[in-house]
Design a protein around this motif. Structure first.
Motif, PDB file in Angstrom:
ATOM      1  N   ALA A 136       0.603  11.755 -11.734  1.00 54.47           N
ATOM      2  CA  ALA A 136       0.931  12.289 -10.417  1.00 54.47           C
ATOM      3  C   ALA A 136      -0.187  11.992  -9.415  1.00 54.47           C
ATOM      4  N   THR A 137      -1.450  12.075  -9.861  1.00 55.44           N
ATOM      5  CA  THR A 137      -2.587  11.788  -8.981  1.00 55.44           C
ATOM      6  C   THR A 137      -2.561  10.339  -8.524  1.00 55.44           C
ATOM      7  N   VAL A 138      -2.266   9.425  -9.439  1.00 58.36           N
ATOM      8  CA  VAL A 138      -2.203   8.013  -9.076  1.00 58.36           C
ATOM      9  C   VAL A 138      -1.043   7.746  -8.123  1.00 58.36           C
ATOM     10  N   ALA A 139       0.093   8.376  -8.372  1.00 56.60           N
ATOM     11  CA  ALA A 139       1.237   8.200  -7.478  1.00 56.60           C
ATOM     12  C   ALA A 139       0.892   8.672  -6.065  1.00 56.60           C
ATOM     13  N   GLU A 140       0.212   9.812  -5.958  1.00 56.84           N
ATOM     14  CA  GLU A 140      -0.189  10.324  -4.651  1.00 56.84           C
ATOM     15  C   GLU A 140      -1.187   9.382  -3.981  1.00 56.84           C
ATOM     16  N   ALA A 141      -2.105   8.809  -4.765  1.00 53.71           N
ATOM     17  CA  ALA A 141      -3.088   7.871  -4.220  1.00 53.71           C
ATOM     18  C   ALA A 141      -2.406   6.617  -3.682  1.00 53.71           C
ATOM     19  N   LEU A 142      -1.375   6.156  -4.350  1.00 51.45           N
ATOM     20  CA  LEU A 142      -0.658   4.970  -3.879  1.00 51.45           C
ATOM     21  C   LEU A 142       0.133   5.271  -2.606  1.00 51.45           C
ATOM     22  N   ARG A 143       0.695   6.458  -2.529  1.00 50.74           N
ATOM     23  CA  ARG A 143       1.390   6.845  -1.291  1.00 50.74           C
ATOM     24  C   ARG A 143       0.422   6.878  -0.113  1.00 50.74           C
ATOM     25  N   ALA A 144      -0.818   7.284  -0.386  1.00 53.86           N
ATOM     26  CA  ALA A 144      -1.810   7.401   0.683  1.00 53.86           C
ATOM     27  C   ALA A 144      -2.472   6.071   1.029  1.00 53.86           C
ATOM     28  N   ARG A 145      -2.196   5.027   0.258  1.00 46.74           N
ATOM     29  CA  ARG A 145      -2.814   3.719   0.484  1.00 46.74           C
ATOM     30  C   ARG A 145      -1.726   2.657   0.597  1.00 46.74           C
ATOM     31  N   PRO A 146      -1.057   2.583   1.723  1.00 49.92           N
ATOM     32  CA  PRO A 146       0.047   1.621   1.856  1.00 49.92           C
ATOM     33  C   PRO A 146      -0.395   0.170   1.745  1.00 49.92           C
ATOM     34  N   GLY A 147      -1.697  -0.091   1.913  1.00 45.24           N
ATOM     35  CA  GLY A 147      -2.180  -1.463   1.758  1.00 45.24           C
ATOM     36  C   GLY A 147      -2.276  -1.908   0.314  1.00 45.24           C
ATOM     37  N   LEU A 148      -2.181  -0.967  -0.620  1.00 45.35           N
ATOM     38  CA  LEU A 148      -2.221  -1.323  -2.039  1.00 45.35           C
ATOM     39  C   LEU A 148      -0.803  -1.630  -2.509  1.00 45.35           C
ATOM     40  N   ARG A 149      -0.358  -2.846  -2.245  1.00 44.45           N
ATOM     41  CA  ARG A 149       0.954  -3.287  -2.682  1.00 44.45           C
ATOM     42  C   ARG A 149       0.762  -4.577  -3.462  1.00 44.45           C
ATOM     43  N   PRO A 150       0.401  -4.454  -4.737  1.00 39.25           N
ATOM     44  CA  PRO A 150       0.002  -5.629  -5.514  1.00 39.25           C
ATOM     45  C   PRO A 150       1.188  -6.457  -6.003  1.00 39.25           C
TER      46      PRO A 150
END
Length: 417
Positions: free
Chosen positions: A81-95
């Motif tokens: 859940a923490t990682v999912a929230e971090a990805l939501r907060a970092r839209p530039g991280l789209r690998p």
């Protein structure tokens, strides 16, 4: 290509890999991690070249006791859940590709909801219920380990394996630790040893110990032992017995022991009642500690200097993941005396590029060590072949191309080979 690496710590298994993919091929390598590690310590080049996003440590991870193992799966879900929230907060991280460490370091459960990219899991190890890894040392004082511990710690690994597109393990033995039905999804791909750092060379006359340069007389024989933690699974107690027998025959030997006092695997606290397996071992034996230098954890460049001064490296492990220290010592051109267990035999052929003896046969281990120290010229061929083995099979130059090809295959949708 943009690769996102997920792991508890940095650099761990992914830091050097990402640095090489960036250096050699211009890839963008970013990381979501909880902490920067001291084993190994990240280099300045890694910190400057790679894109590192640090997540807040949970209360369990901040605790010196770590996560109670019956709660591992619950902690894994929280980490997902923490990682999912971090990805939501970092839209530039789209690998283009996600590479995650299996087990507690692979918070992959909700990734598909937030990242439209294939997923690779690094399958480091699958714990056995008996006769391997943490259950192998039945010679120690009795403890009552919970029989379902391996199932608790394997559960996150299985969740990630089910969800991923492909996986890879560092060695064939590690791949084969997984259940049969998952093995076709896992490729054996080693991550690579820095053969420029770990290489034969003139032995230094001083060693970096405890922040000081310690002079070592040229006539002194140096024997090295290296382990992230000085614990039973890596045979620290057996090494001390071997060292004690060596000292009965020779007074010119200095033992340099590299590693911290943390217990990372197994039941050592239950066996000993002590938080430090090292102190428990030293308190039970009559050791001449004036012949030992305990360095604690050290920087990789300091380890390379120590190995270049060594006359013999001793590596005593239960059947478990093979340590980087074995590869580092071989890359340095050292004669390595190791335990004759299956994961080591994948790397070391006894009498060719190293020496193998039974893990629990202290007398044979000591006799072989004394032979190497007495007649070093007889083992020059083993030294050269050890270095050649690393160069040909385990160096960065040998390992990065197949890993790159594997990641490109998965990113293009072709999956495991």
């Amino acid at each position: 290509m943009h690769v996102l690496f997920l792991h508890d710590a940095f650099p761990a298994q992914f830091g050097r890999l990402g640095l090489e993919l960036t250096r050699r091929h211009g890839w963008r390598c970013s990381y979501l991690v909880q902490q920067l590690s001291s084993c190994p310590t990240p280099s300045r080049e890694m910190l400057e070249s790679l894109e590192i996003h640090q997540l807040p440590l949970s209360a369990d991870h901040r605790s010196s006791e770590g996560i109670p193992w019956p709660q591992i799966f619950g902690a894994y879900l929280e980490q997902c859940a923490t990682v999912a929230e971090a990805l939501r907060a970092r839209p530039g991280l789209r690998p283009d590709l996600v590479v995650a460490h299996g087990g507690r370091g692979a918070p992959t459960l909700f990734l598909r909801d937030h990242v439209d990219a294939p997923l690779v899991v690094y399958c480091e190890y699958y714990f056995a219920t008996s006769h391997r890894d943490i259950s192998y040392r039945i010679d120690l004082p009795p403890a009552e380990p919970a029989p379902f511990f391996p199932r608790c710690i394997n559960a996150p690994t299985l969740a990630a394996l089910v969800d991923c597109d492909a996986g890879y393990s560092a060695t064939r033995w590690q791949r084969d630790s997984f259940p049969d039905r998952f093995r076709p999804k896992i490729e054996p791909l080693f991550d690579g040893i820095d053969t420029e750092l770990y290489r034969p060379g003139p032995p230094p006359q001083t060693l970096p110990i405890g922040g000081k340069d310690v002079a070592i007389p040229s006539e002194t024989k140096v024997v090295t032992f290296v382990s992230r933690g000085l614990e039973s699974i890596r045979g620290f107690d057996l090494f001390m017995e071997v060292a004690s027998r060596i000292l009965r025959e020779r007074s010119d030997v200095l033992f340099v022991v590299v590693g911290g006092e943390e217990i990372h695997y197994g039941w050592d606290r239950l066996h000993t009642g002590s938080p430090s397996f090292k102190q428990w071992v030293l308190g039970r034996g009559d050791y001449d500690l004036s012949r030992f230098l305990f360095t604690g954890r050290i920087l990789p460049e300091h380890l390379a200097e120590i190995l270049r001064r060594s006359d013999l490296h001793i590596y005593l492990t239960a059947p478990f993941v093979v340590s980087w220290s074995l590869f580092n010592a071989m890359a340095t051109g050292l004669p390595v005396l190791a335990s004759d267990v299956a994961p080591v035999r994948e790397v070391v052929e006894s009498g060719v590029n190293g020496l193998l003896e039974p893990l629990f046969d202290v007398d044979r281990l000591a006799a072989t060590a004394l032979e190497v120290l007495a007649r070093p010229a007889d083992f020059e061929g083993i030294r050269r072949q050890a270095r050649r083995t690393i160069e040909e099979r385990y160096s960065l130059d040998a390992c990065i191309p197949p890993i790159k090809g594997f990641l490109e295959r998965v990113a293009s949708g072709r999956g495991a080979g």
